[in-house]
Design a protein around this motif. Structure first.
Motif, short mmCIF file in Angstrom:
data_model
loop_
_atom_site.label_atom_id
_atom_site.label_comp_id
_atom_site.label_asym_id
_atom_site.label_seq_id
_atom_site.Cartn_x
_atom_site.Cartn_y
_atom_site.Cartn_z
N ARG A 87 9.49 -5.55 -5.32
CA ARG A 87 8.75 -4.39 -5.14
C ARG A 87 7.60 -4.31 -5.96
NH1 ARG A 87 11.19 0.52 -8.07
NH2 ARG A 87 10.20 -0.79 -9.68
N ASP A 88 7.89 -4.65 -7.13
CA ASP A 88 6.78 -4.69 -8.28
C ASP A 88 5.68 -5.60 -7.98
OD1 ASP A 88 7.89 -2.86 -9.33
OD2 ASP A 88 8.50 -3.91 -11.03
N LEU A 93 3.82 -4.78 -4.74
CA LEU A 93 2.58 -3.56 -5.15
C LEU A 93 1.37 -4.34 -5.69
CD1 LEU A 93 4.92 -0.69 -6.28
CD2 LEU A 93 3.47 -0.74 -4.40
N HIS A 130 4.13 4.48 -6.07
CA HIS A 130 4.12 3.70 -7.09
C HIS A 130 5.50 3.36 -7.41
CE1 HIS A 130 5.53 7.26 -9.30
NE2 HIS A 130 4.41 7.73 -8.85
N ILE A 150 0.49 -4.51 1.72
CA ILE A 150 0.90 -3.60 0.55
C ILE A 150 -0.28 -2.87 -0.03
CG2 ILE A 150 2.66 -2.65 -1.07
CD1 ILE A 150 4.02 -3.51 1.83
N ARG A 151 -0.99 -3.66 -0.62
CA ARG A 151 -2.09 -3.17 -1.30
C ARG A 151 -3.16 -2.50 -0.50
NH1 ARG A 151 -3.79 -5.49 -6.26
NH2 ARG A 151 -5.99 -5.89 -5.23
N ASN A 197 -1.47 0.90 0.34
CA ASN A 197 -1.56 1.66 -0.72
C ASN A 197 -2.84 2.40 -0.95
OD1 ASN A 197 0.24 3.29 -2.34
ND2 ASN A 197 0.23 1.80 -4.11
#
Length: 227
Positions: A61-62, A65, A86, A71-72, A75
């Motif tokens: 996940r980290d 992100l 987050h 994903i970026r 977000n």
């Protein structure tokens, strides 16, 4: 239950010794477990490795992100609508049902750490739901089924979970023409059918068909289907 009221023999042996684990694995590989026995095998496996699964999920996940383009991008668009996703509200947990993930406006996103699906697709799917919630201010707790169908269509279409090779190699869907559309329609119908206020899969399919044209064509926040 058996004819005499006995519990049905699923082939699965409960226990946590090395010999019992090997026996159950052997039965799984050789077809010695019933469908319920296979469910018991998966459940015990998921509980046994819950800590390791969650650590791996959190690491992935980290990474997503920070480095995943889709994903970026999602977000950034969610943040522009006033959202704030987050690591603290994208949680990895062990799920003991068929769920792969989930979105709740109050608690954030759930990622099922024990599910063998690409985490990027699951996270992107739930982030599309988050985007739609912020854009339409939909009531996700008592959501109108037409709204539910629309966001499920968009999430399945835009997340990447219905791209050709995933359907072809992992789900045994070998059609070439309209493969993406059929995958989106199938997965959206299954999701809508699971809603408490949906009567059955027939009603789910009817509602998905009613909103299909406008919702499938809506690729926001992307200019087109990303992947």
């Amino acid at each position: 239950m058996g004819e005499n009221g006995d519990t049905e023999d699923t082939g699965y042996t409960f226990g946590d010794t090395d010999s019992i684990r090997w026996r159950n694995t052997w039965k799984l590989l050789t077809g010695g477990l019933t469908e319920e026995g296979r469910r018991q095998y998966r459940r015990d496996r998921d509980l046994r490795y819950a800590q390791e699964d969650c650590k791996r999920c959190e690491k992935d996940r980290d990474y997503l992100l920070q480095y995943s383009p889709i994903i970026r991008f999602l977000n950034q668009k969610i943040t522009a609508l006033g959202g704030d996703l987050h690591a603290g509200n994208i949680r990895c947990l062990t799920c003991l049902d068929d769920t792969g993930g989930g979105f709740d406006p109050e608690y954030g996103i759930l990622l099922c750490a024990n599910k063998p699906v690409p985490l990027e697709d699951t996270l992107a799917h739930e982030m599309v739901h988050a985007y739609d919630f912020l854009r339409f201010k939909a009531d996700f707790e008592n959501i109108n089924l037409r709204h539910a169908a629309c966001t499920e269509i968009r999430a399945s279409s835009l997340s990447g979970e219905c791209r050709f090779w995933r359907e072809f190699w992992h789900r045994g869907q070998w059609k070439v023409l309209n493969q993406h559309q059929e995958c989106v329609r199938r997965r959206a119908t299954l999701s809508v059918a699971m809603r408490p206020n949906c009567k059955d899969d027939v009603e789910a399919a009817k509602i998905v068909n009613e909103v299909w044209d406008s919702c499938f064509a809506d690729t926001r926040p992307f200019d087109e289907i990303y992947k």
